[in-house]
Design an enzyme around this catalytic site. Structure first.
Site, PDB file in Angstrom:
ATOM      1  N   SER A 181       6.100  -3.377   9.419  1.00  0.00           N
ATOM      2  CA  SER A 181       4.513  -3.289   9.771  1.00  0.00           C
ATOM      3  C   SER A 181       4.218  -3.440  11.018  1.00  0.00           C
ATOM      4  O   SER A 181       4.892  -4.251  11.909  1.00  0.00           O
ATOM      5  CB  SER A 181       3.931  -4.646   8.720  1.00  0.00           C
ATOM      6  OG  SER A 181       2.689  -4.574   9.130  1.00  0.00           O
ATOM      7  N   ALA A 182       3.402  -2.822  11.261  1.00  0.00           N
ATOM      8  CA  ALA A 182       2.568  -2.789  12.629  1.00  0.00           C
ATOM      9  C   ALA A 182       1.725  -4.178  13.169  1.00  0.00           C
ATOM     10  O   ALA A 182       1.411  -4.457  14.016  1.00  0.00           O
ATOM     11  CB  ALA A 182       1.568  -1.686  12.997  1.00  0.00           C
TER      12      ALA A 182
ATOM     13  N   LYS B  84      -5.675   3.499  10.262  1.00  0.00           N
ATOM     14  CA  LYS B  84      -4.696   3.191   9.572  1.00  0.00           C
ATOM     15  C   LYS B  84      -3.309   3.385   9.908  1.00  0.00           C
ATOM     16  O   LYS B  84      -2.920   4.252  10.461  1.00  0.00           O
ATOM     17  CB  LYS B  84      -4.666   4.062   8.188  1.00  0.00           C
ATOM     18  CG  LYS B  84      -4.376   3.428   6.892  1.00  0.00           C
ATOM     19  CD  LYS B  84      -4.839   4.542   5.789  1.00  0.00           C
ATOM     20  CE  LYS B  84      -3.953   4.878   4.750  1.00  0.00           C
ATOM     21  NZ  LYS B  84      -4.321   5.818   3.785  1.00  0.00           N
TER      22      LYS B  84
ATOM     23  N   ASP C  46       6.371  -0.942   4.327  1.00  0.00           N
ATOM     24  CA  ASP C  46       5.057  -1.115   5.147  1.00  0.00           C
ATOM     25  C   ASP C  46       4.243  -2.214   4.336  1.00  0.00           C
ATOM     26  O   ASP C  46       4.545  -2.471   3.135  1.00  0.00           O
ATOM     27  CB  ASP C  46       4.302   0.178   5.248  1.00  0.00           C
ATOM     28  CG  ASP C  46       3.004   0.167   5.959  1.00  0.00           C
ATOM     29  OD1 ASP C  46       3.231  -0.382   7.149  1.00  0.00           O
ATOM     30  OD2 ASP C  46       1.840   0.369   5.138  1.00  0.00           O
ATOM     31  N   LEU C  47       3.381  -2.796   5.065  1.00  0.00           N
ATOM     32  CA  LEU C  47       2.523  -3.813   4.428  1.00  0.00           C
ATOM     33  C   LEU C  47       1.256  -3.284   4.009  1.00  0.00           C
ATOM     34  O   LEU C  47       0.845  -3.436   2.810  1.00  0.00           O
ATOM     35  CB  LEU C  47       2.368  -5.153   5.386  1.00  0.00           C
ATOM     36  CG  LEU C  47       1.417  -6.227   4.905  1.00  0.00           C
ATOM     37  CD1 LEU C  47       2.283  -6.962   3.754  1.00  0.00           C
ATOM     38  CD2 LEU C  47       1.456  -7.292   6.019  1.00  0.00           C
ATOM     39  N   ASP C  48       0.368  -3.133   4.843  1.00  0.00           N
ATOM     40  CA  ASP C  48      -1.185  -2.837   4.595  1.00  0.00           C
ATOM     41  C   ASP C  48      -1.004  -1.376   4.010  1.00  0.00           C
ATOM     42  O   ASP C  48      -0.493  -0.579   4.397  1.00  0.00           O
ATOM     43  CB  ASP C  48      -1.883  -2.682   5.734  1.00  0.00           C
ATOM     44  CG  ASP C  48      -3.384  -2.689   5.561  1.00  0.00           C
ATOM     45  OD1 ASP C  48      -3.666  -2.883   4.145  1.00  0.00           O
ATOM     46  OD2 ASP C  48      -4.207  -2.377   6.362  1.00  0.00           O
TER      47      ASP C  48
ATOM     48  N   GLU D  89       5.645   4.025   2.618  1.00  0.00           N
ATOM     49  CA  GLU D  89       4.376   4.015   3.540  1.00  0.00           C
ATOM     50  C   GLU D  89       3.324   4.571   3.001  1.00  0.00           C
ATOM     51  O   GLU D  89       3.503   5.596   2.163  1.00  0.00           O
ATOM     52  CB  GLU D  89       5.013   5.032   4.662  1.00  0.00           C
ATOM     53  CG  GLU D  89       5.435   4.203   5.821  1.00  0.00           C
ATOM     54  CD  GLU D  89       4.338   3.346   6.614  1.00  0.00           C
ATOM     55  OE1 GLU D  89       3.300   3.869   6.510  1.00  0.00           O
ATOM     56  OE2 GLU D  89       4.527   2.552   7.726  1.00  0.00           O
ATOM     57  N   ASP D  90       2.251   4.265   3.424  1.00  0.00           N
ATOM     58  CA  ASP D  90       0.841   4.742   3.062  1.00  0.00           C
ATOM     59  C   ASP D  90       0.321   5.568   4.342  1.00  0.00           C
ATOM     60  O   ASP D  90      -0.918   6.103   4.125  1.00  0.00           O
ATOM     61  CB  ASP D  90      -0.063   3.808   2.719  1.00  0.00           C
ATOM     62  CG  ASP D  90      -0.771   2.659   3.831  1.00  0.00           C
ATOM     63  OD1 ASP D  90       0.147   2.511   4.885  1.00  0.00           O
ATOM     64  OD2 ASP D  90      -1.832   2.875   3.673  1.00  0.00           O
TER      65      ASP D  90
ATOM     66  N   LYS E  38       4.821   3.077  15.266  1.00  0.00           N
ATOM     67  CA  LYS E  38       5.053   4.300  14.307  1.00  0.00           C
ATOM     68  C   LYS E  38       4.103   5.346  14.894  1.00  0.00           C
ATOM     69  O   LYS E  38       3.089   5.446  15.300  1.00  0.00           O
ATOM     70  CB  LYS E  38       4.511   4.175  12.985  1.00  0.00           C
ATOM     71  CG  LYS E  38       5.212   2.764  12.362  1.00  0.00           C
ATOM     72  CD  LYS E  38       4.790   2.407  11.037  1.00  0.00           C
ATOM     73  CE  LYS E  38       5.414   1.278  10.426  1.00  0.00           C
ATOM     74  NZ  LYS E  38       4.214   0.719   9.364  1.00  0.00           N
TER      75      LYS E  38
ATOM     76  N   THR F 254      -5.649  -4.782   3.366  1.00  0.00           N
ATOM     77  CA  THR F 254      -6.247  -5.544   3.986  1.00  0.00           C
ATOM     78  C   THR F 254      -7.196  -4.573   4.723  1.00  0.00           C
ATOM     79  O   THR F 254      -7.786  -5.028   5.602  1.00  0.00           O
ATOM     80  CB  THR F 254      -5.354  -6.476   4.767  1.00  0.00           C
ATOM     81  OG1 THR F 254      -4.384  -5.745   5.335  1.00  0.00           O
ATOM     82  CG2 THR F 254      -4.930  -7.601   4.129  1.00  0.00           C
TER      83      THR F 254
END
Ligand code: B16
Ligand code: MG
Length: 221
Positions: free
Chosen positions: A116-117, A47, A11-13, A171-172, A147, A19
């Site tokens: 990522s979304a 989130k 996942d990115l963020d 994933e966060d 997701k 960000t």
């Protein structure tokens, strides 16, 4: 069931970069312009959530129900403010341990993909200078199901040419852990246990990840 991990999906963020604060400031500016307050607690609900769904949540908070075309304009305005803030992003904004983890995967011959979304993912990766460490990028522009649907991760596995059961997802967000499991993948939660129910393994941040210990852990399952 023993799992041999042959690919890693990120996942990115919240995993590679933070960000969330920029997203928050841009959403808050929109809410304030519409005449209501938007708190950091409200922001928690955004989130890992797509841009349009985030707007719906924000409008719920403000008790507003504007027509579709106005919603499009609002989302575009928020994104313009957000992208303006991304201009200041540099390699120093990569979260601790993220670059090292991507490198460790590469050194072990484990291909990596982004899941990522965010539709801004390519821009962010470019600013952070980590695009060359990812073998595939799947983001909000390649997907039409958010997701906890596993689509973004299944496309990542496909792009890397591995079976979903051979993938580990980092994933966060709880919805991301759910998405990984729905796709038949292992999931490492990055963050606090209370936000990540069901994660197969948990680390506070990628800085705390021991890649070899993780691979051995899944092999012993
Ligand atoms: P954009 P992730 C998500 O990124 C963010 O966590 C979420 O807050 C944001 O609304 C979403 O991307 C869409 O971002 O507006 O840039 O397309 O955690 O899936 O990497
Ligand atoms: Mg996230």
């Amino acid at each position: 069931m023993a799992r041999v991990i042959r690919a890693a999906l990120f996942d990115l963020d919240g995993v590679l970069v933070d960000t969330a604060k920029h997203h928050y400031l841009a959403w808050k500016r929109l809410a304030n312009g519409l005449g209501f307050e938007f708190t950091p607690e409200h922001n928690e609900r955004l989130k890992g959530v797509s841009r349009m769904r985030s707007l719906e949540i924000l409008l719920e908070v403000g008790g507003l129900n504007p027509p579709h075309d106005q919603r499009e304009t609002m989302a575009a305005q928020k994104n313009a403010w957000y992208v303006e803030m991304l201009a200041g992003l540099t390699a120093a904004d990569v979260l601790p341990g993220a670059r090292e983890t991507l490198l460790a995967m590469r050194q072990r011959g484990i291909p990596t993909a982004l899941g990522s979304a965010s539709r801004n993912a390519p821009l962010i990766l470019d600013k952070l200078g980590i695009a060359p460490l990812l073998d595939a990028v799947i983001d909000g522009s390649n997907t039409d199901r958010a997701k906890p649907d596993p689509q973004v991760f299944l496309l990542g596995a496909q792009a890397l040419g591995v079976e979903p059961a051979e993938c580990v997802v980092f994933e966060d967000a709880a919805a991301g852990i759910e998405a990984a499991h729905a796709g038949g993948m292992m999931a490492v939660g990055v963050g606090k246990a209370e936000n990540l129910p069901g994660a197969d393994l948990l680390v506070p941040g990628l800085y705390a990840l021991d890649v070899d210990a993780m691979l051995a852990f899944f092999q012993q399952q």
